[in-house]
Design an enzyme around this catalytic site. Structure first.
Site, PDB file in Angstrom:
ATOM      1  N   HIS A 164      -0.321  -0.016  -9.968  1.00 59.17           N
ATOM      2  CA  HIS A 164       0.930   0.862  -9.554  1.00 59.17           C
ATOM      3  C   HIS A 164       2.268  -0.013  -9.864  1.00 59.17           C
ATOM      4  O   HIS A 164       3.396   0.471  -9.886  1.00 59.17           O
ATOM      5  CB  HIS A 164       0.771   1.042  -7.916  1.00 59.17           C
ATOM      6  CG  HIS A 164       0.762  -0.147  -7.196  1.00 59.17           C
ATOM      7  ND1 HIS A 164      -0.357  -0.741  -6.666  1.00 59.17           N
ATOM      8  CD2 HIS A 164       1.855  -0.698  -6.613  1.00 59.17           C
ATOM      9  CE1 HIS A 164      -0.248  -1.704  -6.074  1.00 59.17           C
ATOM     10  NE2 HIS A 164       1.188  -1.820  -5.742  1.00 59.17           N
ATOM     11  N   GLU A 177       3.646 -12.133  -0.415  1.00 58.95           N
ATOM     12  CA  GLU A 177       3.525 -11.040   0.609  1.00 58.95           C
ATOM     13  C   GLU A 177       3.676 -11.782   2.086  1.00 58.95           C
ATOM     14  O   GLU A 177       3.184 -12.731   2.168  1.00 58.95           O
ATOM     15  CB  GLU A 177       2.337 -10.421   0.459  1.00 58.95           C
ATOM     16  CG  GLU A 177       2.227  -9.561  -0.686  1.00 58.95           C
ATOM     17  CD  GLU A 177       0.744  -8.858  -0.928  1.00 58.95           C
ATOM     18  OE1 GLU A 177       0.619  -7.843  -0.479  1.00 58.95           O
ATOM     19  OE2 GLU A 177      -0.349  -9.748  -1.302  1.00 58.95           O
ATOM     20  N   LYS A 232       6.636   0.856 -11.607  1.00 53.39           N
ATOM     21  CA  LYS A 232       7.921   0.730 -10.776  1.00 53.39           C
ATOM     22  C   LYS A 232       9.194   0.696 -11.830  1.00 53.39           C
ATOM     23  O   LYS A 232       8.813   0.077 -12.978  1.00 53.39           O
ATOM     24  CB  LYS A 232       7.573  -0.551 -10.122  1.00 53.39           C
ATOM     25  CG  LYS A 232       7.147  -0.723  -8.900  1.00 53.39           C
ATOM     26  CD  LYS A 232       7.139  -2.061  -8.247  1.00 53.39           C
ATOM     27  CE  LYS A 232       6.317  -2.043  -6.678  1.00 53.39           C
ATOM     28  NZ  LYS A 232       6.646  -1.379  -5.803  1.00 53.39           N
ATOM     29  N   HIS A 274      -1.302  -7.473 -11.782  1.00 53.70           N
ATOM     30  CA  HIS A 274       0.083  -7.273 -11.767  1.00 53.70           C
ATOM     31  C   HIS A 274       0.653  -8.502 -12.361  1.00 53.70           C
ATOM     32  O   HIS A 274       1.526  -8.165 -13.091  1.00 53.70           O
ATOM     33  CB  HIS A 274       0.452  -7.262 -10.365  1.00 53.70           C
ATOM     34  CG  HIS A 274      -0.477  -6.238  -9.269  1.00 53.70           C
ATOM     35  ND1 HIS A 274      -0.500  -4.961  -9.755  1.00 53.70           N
ATOM     36  CD2 HIS A 274      -0.485  -6.160  -8.179  1.00 53.70           C
ATOM     37  CE1 HIS A 274      -1.052  -4.320  -8.743  1.00 53.70           C
ATOM     38  NE2 HIS A 274      -0.970  -5.116  -7.734  1.00 53.70           N
TER      39      HIS A 274
END
Lengths: 508, 355
Positions: free
Chosen positions: A200, A238, A204, A262
């Site tokens: 995902h 995170e 972006k 990623h």
């Protein structure tokens, strides 16, 4: 009569959005977190933006004793709670007629026969014309079952011009061997162009802007090489812990969870040569070339670091350590922080280290790529004047606060010549009601349109594992990782690792 | 933060903008364009609100040019605000007295360097936007024929005759979802279009544009029929296989009809001005497709093919099907198209006579 070309289409007419053709999305793992918080809202948002075809159908498959309306209720709640665009009754009505639910286990022949009937019925009633995408939002261990069943019941192939596609989520395996195995399972049934691996991050806007930034501008590309760049830092931090993902996370760890997909994809976009065009094949070729040129450090002990968060304070809240989380063994050796140095062996990047780091329960949530430049070869100032002067940096802020920062030296106001670093910020527009799409919207639409540039192919996946495998297996032989307090910027070993190269981490 | 300046000059306003930005602690400018909103005392609040909503997607400096009473001493009052939920800067410039005739002198010092300028007239716009002094500053001039308060039926035709690259109209922007669905319909069913019918309220400029677009693209005659609205209520592409049609009686939910398949509901809500504006600002190059459509209008005069509909046809909803059928028959005969060609001349003459 010959079939005329569509007179209403014109390449000059750039207002007209591409609306997916008639089709359905079959969702496995309806009850999962991702389905409810991301996928269902994304489907609704797409419909709300007018990008789904009239007659679009959403089919749920799960081990629940539900009727169609129960499924519709689940979708309704998910949409109400998580959709990005405002709720509109008319959009809901457009979608609601296309909801179907098929109850059953992944091993249940009857359930899949039922699914096949449902799909046929949709072709009839909703005009989906045999076009169906199967979204496997389920743990990889179920892939063989589901994919096998799809093949068995004739769902994997379509006749005529219709298509069948399968969408899989990361993780794409847990090492090279398992990735190959997984790929074998899927590619046995679906041809490569019908397999869409969703990362995902690649959906972006800001990630896509990396390409625009690099290849649409004249002023950055000339310095985008080892002559000017000192090193590159790619960070994904995170602030949260593992949350409810204990079952998945333990034994996987930060490197497999984030770096393999990623961060290595981001690195490929930052480092690749310019593609001859932006079609999927050319982009993929360039990404593969640069990933193939990546070299893992010879001394893994000196150039990698890992850690596990201990109890502490994060953002003003007291939080527990990783080993105290529910369903995590007390002596788990899974890393929640990973930092590695990689080198790219090509003319452009020789001698420029790429530092990749990721972790949970770090200082704050941020993803960015920092390209740090070499110092000016000669500074015509006194040493005291430049004491505070750092290195120029170009930072692409991927999330949150999407934008670009340029860091350079400027004179401090006053009489003496004194230089200090300043930031020049560019911020992307915020999320406008209808326009700035979620990554999943873009990716689901691309799946339905059959547009593959943003999806990694299995070659890329295998290359990434080749890079990461030696590191994670070296770690695995060395027991438990050291700990770092929650809310900090990672273990000391990470600072030592980069300090060995006479560099320091940016505080993102 | 908000700064009020009374009896001021444009240079003082520029200084206030700089000061406000400094005070907000962000000397960096991420703004991509200057948007000039030409409005009056009555309409400026709504217009500025719409513009500020757009500013979250297109961070911009928004200059609201409010033209007040043209009599008396020239006077400029300004209201500078930044950081009120919008990511750009907003300045309301109230001009009165003889200054009303020289808005360019006020706006010029306030344009962002080197970035595009867009002018938007939320209601009435000059007949020739590109020749307007403010319009001349801009790369893109946005008008809204549907919001015009005067001579609504002709405003689009008049503007069409003077169309210049960079002119655009929100009546066209409103059509994007319709056009997208029609194009998607033809993608699915690649049939030869033999004619088309658009139904809308009387004097609906979007309907004229839609008809003109279909005429240029499909090279067929297009009927415009009057319905009770709201807005466009239906559009049908006729073919030998049947109609590809969109029917929207309530302004929200449409029925999508494709030959040989069951009708399907599709959401087609009327969009807010802010959304339309945001779409306009996404592209600042010339819209060739719009230009083609407008040229058709310029040649024929808007509403040329508009015929007074019979009572049975004018009511929207259930009777649209019959209306469509009759028109298909008409299209197949040559007499129908002859009538069609004659019609424009007549109206042109009428317009001349009126002028």
């Amino acid at each position: 009569m010959t079939v005329p070309e569509n007179p209403l289409r014109d390449p000059q007419d750039r207002r007209l959005p591409r609306i997916a053709g008639p089709c359905s999305l079959v969702l496995f793992g309806v009850t999962g977190d991702l389905s409810r918080t991301k996928l269902m809202p994304a489907v609704y948002d797409l419909a709300n933006r007018g990008l789904l075809p009239p007659g679009f159908a959403l089919v749920g498959f799960a081990r629940r004793d539900w009727a169609h309306q129960d499924f519709a209720k689940v979708v309704y709640d998910a949409v109400k709670a998580h959709s990005r665009t405002p709720f509109r009754e008319e959009t809901w009505r457009q979608l609601a007629e296309g909801f179907r639910f098929v109850p059953g286990e992944f091993s249940d022949d009857k359930a899949f026969a039922n699914l096949a009937r449902t799909v046929d019925e949709l072709d009839e009633a909703r005009g989906t014309a045999g076009n169906h995408a199967f979204y496997l939002s389920i743990p990889p261990k179920f892939f063989p079952d589901v994919v096998g069943q799809l093949k068995e019941h004739g769902l994997a192939t379509a006749e005529g011009g219709a298509w069948r596609r399968v969408v899989v989520e990361k993780p794409f395996g847990r090492d090279l061997a398992s990735a190959r195995q997984l790929n074998a399972v899927v590619s046995d049934v679906f041809p490569p162009h019908a397999v869409f691996r969703i990362d995902h991050y690649l959906g972006k806007e800001t990630v896509q802007n990396v390409l625009a930034f690099r290849f649409a501008n004249a002023m950055f590309e000339p310095v985008w090489n080892a002559n000017y760049v000192d090193h590159v830092q790619i960070t994904m931090a995170e602030d949260v812990g593992i949350g409810g993902r204990a079952g998945y996370y333990d034994g996987i760890g930060a490197a497999r969870d984030v770096i393999q997909n990623h961060l290595l994809q981001l690195m490929a976009l930052i480092a690749m040569e310019d593609p001859t065009s932006f079609d999927a094949r050319n982009l993929r070729q360039e990404k593969q070339k640069v990933l193939a040129a990546v070299r893992t450090p010879d001394r893994i002990d000196l150039h990698t670091a890992r850690g596990q968060y201990a109890a502490g304070w994060q953002g003003g809240k007291q939080v527990i350590g990783y080993c105290d989380e529910d369903d995590i063994p007390n002596r788990s050796s899974t890393e929640t922080y990973a930092a590695i140095r990689l080198d790219i062996e090509n003319r452009r990047w020789a001698g420029v280290p790429f530092y990749l780091r990721t972790g949970k329960r770090l200082g704050r949530r941020v993803t960015e790529v920092a390209v740090v430049f070499k110092r000016a070869p000669h500074l015509p100032f006194t040493e005291t004047a430049t004491e505070e002067l750092g290195q120029n940096a170009l930072v692409m802020r991927i999330q949150p606060d999407e934008g670009v920062t340029l860091r350079f030296g400027a004179k401090v106001p006053g009489t003496a010549m004194e230089l200090r670093d300043v930031n020049m910020d560019f911020a992307y527009g915020g999320a406008f009601v209808e326009s700035s799409p979620e990554a999943y919207e873009r990716l689901i639409l691309d799946v339905l349109l059959g547009d593959p540039p943003l999806f990694p192919q299995h070659e890329e996946v295998e290359l990434s594992w080749q890079i990461l495998d030696p590191i994670v297996s070296w770690w695995a032989e060395r027991g438990r990782p050291g700990q770092y307090p929650a809310g900090s910027w990672g273990p000391e070993s990470a600072d030592e690792m980069i300090a060995r190269d006479d560099r320091a981490w940016r505080r993102p | 933060m908000r700064i009020d300046l009374t009896e001021t000059s444009a240079n003082a306003v520029a200084a206030a903008l700089l000061q406000a930005r400094r005070k907000a602690g962000s000397p960096a400018m991420g703004m991509v364009l200057t948007l000039i909103v030409v409005t009056d005392e009555a309409g400026h609040r709504d217009a500025m609100r719409a513009a500020s909503e757009v500013s979250t997607e297109h961070p911009s400096r928004i200059l609201g040019a409010v033209r007040g009473d043209g009599r008396g001493r020239p006077r400029l009052d300004a209201e500078v605000s930044i950081g009120h939920g919008a990511s750009g800067e907003m300045v309301l410039l109230r001009m009165t007295g003889r200054l009303v005739k020289h808005p360019v002198s006020v706006v010029t010092p306030l344009l962002l360097p080197d970035s595009p300028v867009v002018v938007w007239w939320p209601t009435d716009a000059p007949a020739d936007p590109a020749a307007d002094p403010l319009g001349r500053l801009a790369r893109r001039r946005i008008t809204d024929a549907a919001a015009a308060t005067k001579s609504r039926t002709q405003v689009l035709a008049q503007r069409a005759r003077r169309h210049m690259p960079g002119d655009t109209d929100l009546a066209w922007t409103r059509l994007t979802p319709w056009r997208a669905l029609l194009a998607a319909g033809l993608d699915q069913h690649p049939v030869r279009v033999t004619g088309a019918t658009v139904e809308a309220t009387r004097g609906n400029p979007s309907a004229d544009l839609l008809a003109a677009w279909l005429r240029t693209r499909c090279r067929v005659d297009v009927d415009i029929k009057v319905s009770d609205g709201p807005g466009i209520t239906s559009v049908a592409l006729h073919s030998a296989h049947g109609d590809i049609a969109l029917t929207r009686p309530d302004g929200r939910l449409a029925m999508f009809t494709i030959p040989g398949e069951a009708d399907r509901p599709v959401a087609l809500p009327r969009r807010e001005v802010a959304e339309l504006l945001a779409e306009e600002l996404r592209r600042l190059d010339n819209d060739d497709i719009f230009e083609d459509a407008v040229q058709v209008l310029a040649r024929s005069g808007a509403g040329a093919s508009r015929k007074p509909a019979r009572r049975t046809e004018s009511t929207a909803g259930s009777t649209t099907v019959t209306a469509r059928k009759t028109s298909t028959k008409k299209r197949s005969g040559k007499a129908g198209s002859k009538l069609e060609k004659k019609a424009p001349k007549k109206t042109k003459k009428q317009q001349k006579a009126r002028a």
